[in-house]
Design an enzyme around this catalytic site. Structure first.
Site, PDB file in Angstrom:
ATOM      1  N   HIS A 131      27.548  90.235   5.206  1.00  0.00           N
ATOM      2  CA  HIS A 131      28.261  89.559   6.796  1.00  0.00           C
ATOM      3  C   HIS A 131      27.698  90.432   7.602  1.00  0.00           C
ATOM      4  O   HIS A 131      28.007  89.983   9.018  1.00  0.00           O
ATOM      5  CB  HIS A 131      29.695  89.784   6.667  1.00  0.00           C
ATOM      6  N   ASP A 132      26.785  91.195   7.810  1.00  0.00           N
ATOM      7  CA  ASP A 132      26.398  92.015   8.969  1.00  0.00           C
ATOM      8  C   ASP A 132      24.802  91.969   9.205  1.00  0.00           C
ATOM      9  O   ASP A 132      24.271  92.283  10.032  1.00  0.00           O
ATOM     10  CB  ASP A 132      26.340  93.568   8.577  1.00  0.00           C
ATOM     11  N   ASP A 185      37.723  95.279  -0.041  1.00  0.00           N
ATOM     12  CA  ASP A 185      37.053  96.103   0.993  1.00  0.00           C
ATOM     13  C   ASP A 185      37.775  97.268   1.310  1.00  0.00           C
ATOM     14  O   ASP A 185      39.073  97.013   1.956  1.00  0.00           O
ATOM     15  CB  ASP A 185      36.589  95.170   2.072  1.00  0.00           C
ATOM     16  N   GLU A 233      28.983 101.363   1.014  1.00  0.00           N
ATOM     17  CA  GLU A 233      28.112 100.671   1.829  1.00  0.00           C
ATOM     18  C   GLU A 233      27.354 101.931   2.417  1.00  0.00           C
ATOM     19  O   GLU A 233      27.515 102.684   3.325  1.00  0.00           O
ATOM     20  CB  GLU A 233      28.764 100.416   3.019  1.00  0.00           C
ATOM     21  N   ASP A 248      33.527 100.856   3.003  1.00  0.00           N
ATOM     22  CA  ASP A 248      32.939 100.644   4.169  1.00  0.00           C
ATOM     23  C   ASP A 248      32.381 101.974   4.831  1.00  0.00           C
ATOM     24  O   ASP A 248      33.058 102.881   4.774  1.00  0.00           O
ATOM     25  CB  ASP A 248      33.878 100.300   5.168  1.00  0.00           C
TER      26      ASP A 248
END
Ligand code: GLC
Length: 564
Positions: free
Chosen positions: A351-352, A105, A289, A227
């Site tokens: 994970h969000d 990431d 993302e 990200d």
């Protein structure tokens, strides 16, 4: 078996990516938090039991963990909680030995406020790194006194002298500006106040992040998930953002239309530079993302002579209302919008976002995974979704996630702890995530772990996990699914159109029909033009053999892959 290696496709096109949230995967040292040696112990599960092709790790860098690793204090080291660089090298090596790829990431938009760059930047107005972050004078307080919010420990922006420079908001609640007493200016942070945004209008910052990429690529990392890639450039005039006329009144962040902080055209020049670094290596990739509608999303592929992201994440299956007609249209629209050389991708969870099995229900979770693994393009799976793991209700005193702490009234909507709970490996205390005697896991284990766990499901031939394994194995052996064409098919009656999504995949003479029933009732499909077919796989793992497609009964919550 068909030949499923094809030199025309890259690993990131035919492979399946598995996201690990390292804090929650496997705790090898008994501190209640997962770590890299723990992940190494699970590599056979990933490669052999599941058959994954690539792993993406959420951040493992040194971090004070105000946003659980998305606040990076050193881009080129490993947090001691997770291990050491030597552990990382071993993980990379062992991953490669099993024929899998490893992606990290990359969090370029912001650092931690404990990153040495920021410590220098805030040390004085004339420090050489001052301009590495985004500093502005406050406005005279009468103008914006009402906006000079007071901050708190959970990372909301902090007002000070005057008022914040403009009306920009943090994604996690409160203003996007925090006043620095020492140097009497505000700095920008689009997330918690401990995550100051870097200034990519300064070429030194660009070069620094490209060097970070090279550091990991030289070590052998296969790619990056980038990200909030669209946030890296901000309006140079720092104009106020206009109100969002469509705001539903729920999340304060959504009250503005983010035209000056997100998806600015200049961000594409930056992505081109990142892409050039990747292209100077062999077969590396980045997935950005991006939560965007098709027209804006497609810009992140770039153009044939200026390629940007290999894959801009397509989160539409996460955001979609779960009904057949809507998903059918959404897939068709996405396929139609893709640039000719853009490779599709699909995601069901991360994970969000609330867990898939919680969003659509555990019966539909099988249908959803069949969709994910049969659509054209690269699937990304979230750890635990292969078991049907669900959201876990977190007692208020155990809530960790800053957006939930900052916005208690909407914590149930914005809190992300429920989807980040420890992986459920077996039915021992701590679910095999940590040794049974370990106390104080960073988040609680799901109450259903005694039934929903890897060991238990491996013993049950028709479990979710065994279904998922069969589905993935079938995909890997089937050219029509790996690189075949996609076309949706009218499922016939009005009821079927409402409740079923049917599409065909084809590569050379291999033709497959995917039929998915999104409803809890049986559905009749009438597809006389297709003659008969042979069921290759059903979500319930309980039927096979020849079927007449002119009169085909799909049971409640059932999906089938049918060879034509
Ligand atoms: C991304 C991450 C999220 C994080 C945020 C700030 O959206 O996925 O977990 O909190 O960026 O880095």
């Amino acid at each position: 078996m068909s030949n499923t290696s094809n030199p025309n496709y890259h690993w990131w096109q035919t492979g399946v990516i598995y996201q690990i949230y390292p804090r929650s995967y496997q705790d090898s040292n008994g501190d209640g938090v997962g770590d890299l040696p723990g992940i190494i112990q699970c590599l056979d599960y990933l490669s052999e039991t599941l058959g994954m092709n690539a792993i993406w790790l959420s951040p493992i860098y040194p971090s004070p963990m105000h946003d659980f690793g998305y606040d990076v204090a050193d881009y080129t080291d490993i947090h001691p909680l997770f291990g050491t660089l030597a552990d990382f090298d071993r993980l990379l090596d062992e991953t490669h030995q099993r024929g899998m790829k490893l992606m990290l990431d990359l969090v370029p938009n912001h650092t931690s406020d404990e990153h040495p760059w920021f410590i220098e930047s805030r040390s004085s107005r004339d420090n050489p790194k001052r301009d590495w972050y985004i500093w502005r004078d406050g406005l005279p307080s009468p103008i914006r006194a009402e906006r000079s919010a007071s901050g708190d420990e959970a990372g909301r922006g902090v007002g000070g002298e005057g008022a914040p420079p403009n009306n920009w908001l943090s994604h996690f609640g409160g203003p996007a500006w925090t006043y620095d007493e020492g140097t009497k200016q505000y700095y920008l942070h689009q997330f918690v106040k401990q995550q100051p945004d870097l200034n990519y209008r300064n070429p030194d910052v660009v070069n620094a992040i490209l060097d970070v990429m090279r550091f990991w690529l030289d070590r052998g990392v296969d790619g990056f998930r980038v990200d909030v890639i669209g946030l890296m450039m901000k309006d140079p005039e720092f104009r106020d953002e206009p109100p969002n006329p469509d705001w539903d009144g729920v999340k304060p962040f959504d009250s503005l239309d983010h035209i000056y902080t997100a998806n600015l055209s200049e961000v594409h020049d930056l992505i081109l530079q990142m892409r050039a670094v990747l292209d100077s290596y062999d077969d590396r990739m980045m997935v950005g993302e991006t939560y965007l509608p098709n027209d804006k999303l497609m810009l992140y592929y770039g153009t044939p002579d200026k390629l940007e992201c290999h894959l801009p994440f397509n989160f539409q299956l996460i955001l979609a209302k779960w009904n057949a007609a809507g998903v059918h249209k959404m897939v068709d629209d996405y396929e139609a919008a893709l640039p000719s050389d853009g490779w599709p991708n699909w995601v069901l969870g991360n994970h969000d976002q609330h867990r898939l099995a919680t969003r659509v229900g555990s019966d539909q979770a099988r249908v959803a995974n069949m969709l994910l693994l049969t659509l054209r393009g690269t699937p990304t799976c979230y750890y635990g979704d292969e078991l049907g793991m669900e959201n876990v209700a977190i007692p208020p005193e155990k809530i960790q996630d800053p957006p939930a702490i900052n916005q208690p009234e909407i914590a149930h909507l914005v809190g992300r702890d429920p989807e980040r709970t420890p992986m459920q490996w077996d039915d021992s205390p701590n679910a095999g995530f940590a040794a049974p005697e370990v106390n104080d896991l960073w988040l609680p284990i799901a109450p259903n772990y005694k039934e929903v766990n890897v060991a238990n499901q491996l013993n049950n031939p028709r479990s979710f996990l065994n279904y998922f394994r069969k589905l993935l194995a079938y995909r890997k052996a089937t050219p029509a699914l790996l690189w075949g064409s996609y076309s949706s098919i009218d499922p016939g009656s009005r009821d079927a159109q409402k409740n079923c999504f049917v599409f065909e995949r084809q590569a050379d003479d291999q033709r497959l029909l995917v039929v998915l029933n999104f409803s809890p009732q049986d559905q009749k499909l009438s597809l006389p033009g297709l003659g008969t077919g042979r069921i290759a796989l059903s979500t319930n793992l309980d039927r096979a053999g020849e079927v007449n497609l002119a009169d085909f009964n799909l049971r409640a919550n059932e999906g089938c892959i049918i060879g034509l």
